[in-house]
Design a protein around this motif. Sequence first.
Motif, short mmCIF file in Angstrom:
data_model
loop_
_atom_site.label_atom_id
_atom_site.label_comp_id
_atom_site.label_asym_id
_atom_site.label_seq_id
_atom_site.Cartn_x
_atom_site.Cartn_y
_atom_site.Cartn_z
N SER A 169 0.72 -1.25 -0.11
CA SER A 169 0.00 -0.02 -0.08
C SER A 169 0.82 1.27 0.22
O SER A 169 1.93 1.20 0.34
CB SER A 169 -0.66 0.05 1.12
OG SER A 169 -0.04 0.64 2.33
N ALA B 152 -3.87 -6.96 4.86
CA ALA B 152 -4.51 -7.00 3.76
C ALA B 152 -4.75 -5.96 3.04
O ALA B 152 -5.80 -5.60 2.55
CB ALA B 152 -5.93 -7.83 4.03
N ILE C 54 -4.13 -4.83 0.05
CA ILE C 54 -4.36 -4.86 -1.23
C ILE C 54 -5.93 -5.00 -1.34
O ILE C 54 -6.34 -4.44 -2.32
CB ILE C 54 -3.57 -5.95 -2.28
CG1 ILE C 54 -2.09 -5.83 -2.16
CG2 ILE C 54 -4.10 -6.23 -3.61
CD1 ILE C 54 -1.50 -7.01 -2.85
N GLN C 55 -6.64 -6.10 -0.92
CA GLN C 55 -7.75 -6.16 -0.60
C GLN C 55 -8.51 -5.10 -0.30
O GLN C 55 -9.89 -4.69 -0.85
CB GLN C 55 -8.19 -7.43 -0.01
CG GLN C 55 -7.60 -8.81 -0.47
CD GLN C 55 -6.36 -9.19 0.18
OE1 GLN C 55 -5.43 -8.27 0.45
NE2 GLN C 55 -6.12 -10.24 0.50
N TRP C 56 -8.27 -4.45 0.77
CA TRP C 56 -9.04 -3.21 1.26
C TRP C 56 -8.87 -2.05 0.41
O TRP C 56 -10.01 -1.29 0.49
CB TRP C 56 -8.39 -2.66 2.65
CG TRP C 56 -9.20 -3.69 3.72
CD1 TRP C 56 -8.40 -4.90 4.09
CD2 TRP C 56 -10.31 -3.89 4.12
NE1 TRP C 56 -9.42 -5.55 4.96
CE2 TRP C 56 -10.37 -5.03 4.98
CE3 TRP C 56 -11.50 -3.15 4.10
CZ2 TRP C 56 -11.61 -5.37 5.64
CZ3 TRP C 56 -12.69 -3.55 4.89
CH2 TRP C 56 -12.74 -4.36 5.40
N VAL D 23 -9.15 -1.98 -2.83
CA VAL D 23 -10.26 -2.32 -3.76
C VAL D 23 -11.81 -2.32 -3.21
O VAL D 23 -12.44 -1.73 -3.61
CB VAL D 23 -10.28 -3.74 -4.35
CG1 VAL D 23 -11.12 -4.09 -5.52
CG2 VAL D 23 -8.74 -4.08 -5.02
N GLU E 22 -10.92 -3.86 -11.70
CA GLU E 22 -9.96 -4.59 -10.86
C GLU E 22 -10.52 -5.51 -9.70
O GLU E 22 -11.24 -4.97 -9.07
CB GLU E 22 -9.14 -3.52 -10.22
CG GLU E 22 -7.67 -4.17 -9.96
CD GLU E 22 -6.88 -3.91 -10.89
OE1 GLU E 22 -6.33 -5.07 -11.71
OE2 GLU E 22 -6.23 -2.94 -11.52
N THR E 23 -9.93 -6.52 -9.69
CA THR E 23 -10.16 -7.55 -8.52
C THR E 23 -8.93 -7.59 -7.70
O THR E 23 -7.93 -7.19 -7.94
CB THR E 23 -10.58 -8.93 -8.89
OG1 THR E 23 -9.43 -9.68 -9.63
CG2 THR E 23 -11.69 -8.94 -10.06
N SER E 24 -9.23 -7.92 -6.53
CA SER E 24 -8.02 -8.06 -5.72
C SER E 24 -7.00 -9.22 -6.18
O SER E 24 -5.74 -8.98 -5.98
CB SER E 24 -8.60 -8.92 -4.12
OG SER E 24 -9.11 -7.74 -3.38
N PHE F 178 -3.26 -8.18 -7.04
CA PHE F 178 -2.36 -8.72 -6.45
C PHE F 178 -1.14 -9.16 -7.36
O PHE F 178 0.03 -8.77 -7.17
CB PHE F 178 -3.19 -10.04 -5.87
CG PHE F 178 -1.86 -10.68 -5.05
CD1 PHE F 178 -2.01 -10.70 -3.39
CD2 PHE F 178 -1.21 -11.59 -5.34
CE1 PHE F 178 -1.20 -11.26 -2.68
CE2 PHE F 178 -0.27 -12.57 -4.44
CZ PHE F 178 -0.38 -12.24 -2.94
N ARG G 3 -15.46 -6.88 -6.34
CA ARG G 3 -14.25 -7.12 -6.74
C ARG G 3 -13.22 -7.45 -5.61
O ARG G 3 -12.07 -8.07 -5.86
CB ARG G 3 -13.88 -5.99 -7.42
CG ARG G 3 -14.91 -5.73 -8.83
CD ARG G 3 -14.47 -4.54 -9.61
NE ARG G 3 -14.89 -3.32 -9.10
CZ ARG G 3 -13.98 -2.37 -8.48
NH1 ARG G 3 -12.75 -2.67 -8.56
NH2 ARG G 3 -14.63 -1.11 -8.01
N GLY G 4 -13.35 -6.66 -4.54
CA GLY G 4 -12.31 -6.86 -3.63
C GLY G 4 -12.61 -8.16 -2.79
O GLY G 4 -11.57 -8.78 -2.28
#
Length: 313
Positions: free
Chosen positions: A109, A118, A120-122, A124, A159-161, A165, A225-226
């Motif tokens: 991040s 997490a 990257i996921q957050w 998104v 974009e998805t996680s 990634f 997506r996340g």
Amino acid sequence: MKIIFMGTPDFAETSLAALISSEHEVLAVVTQPDKPKGRKGELTPSPVKVLAMKHNLTVHQPVKVREPEFVEMLKEYNPDVIVVVAFGQIIPESILKIPKYGCVNIHGSLLPKYRGAAPIQWAVLDGEKETGITSMLMDKGLDTGDILLKKVIPIAEDETSGSLFEKMMCLGADTLLETLNGIEKGEIKPEKQGESPTEYAKMLTKSMGLIDFTKSAFELDCFVRGMNPWPSAYTIFEGKTLKIWKAKVVEEKGKAGSIARVNKDSFMVYCGRDALEVFEVQLEGKKRMSAGDFLKGTHLEVGQEFGGEFGGK
């Protein structure tokens, strides 16, 4: 430089591969102990261990890195730097003090945003327009060390996680090499972090994937997506879990959680604001499929509601 590498998952594997191919020397690799996997519970090595063994690198797998015996063993290597990428254990001060140039961490991040496990996921999930990689000098805090380099990457509308990634793994490896070269040449000046403007990026859990259709369609588009690929966003349909893999926002107004429209290749669900047009799903016990294929074997009606904790009974 002489390096000790500490990492575990595939995100870290990419950085280790970059180090192996560089002019730097990897003295040893530290990764998490092998873990049981699958129905048989067979012990499985981490991606980092697999790569390290392939290149005949010495591998250490301590249950706890803070154990005095392990710390003393690391000191004997006399590394210039310890690189930490998604290792999975908190690094104690006794290890942080060992290398000449300190412990360098690659974080997914733009710190101080999204400190935590997490990031990257957050990014998104929260609908961020951009994110990136930060290299930092580790301290005793959680992702609070001095910043060395930042590299920005845009987050696409679809974009998805998972897709992010993959991009971030490569960016992380490139950032690591640039950081190490900059440190060695004395060209990087560490900068203090400010306060984080975001909440701690905690690990996702399976229960977090349940869709709350009272939220706006924009929020739920980010949510779908996340949560992709894990733990996935899902609702309840006729007593079974229905995962939603792909959707987009459309301007529709109606009762949250109910079917707004059924098309040949998609269907729409009302949300707290606007609606989601769903294009890809997976019904419990079935394979992932297009909404069109799902509708060939399933009858949906306008006004029908999805069940579960949210979105109607």
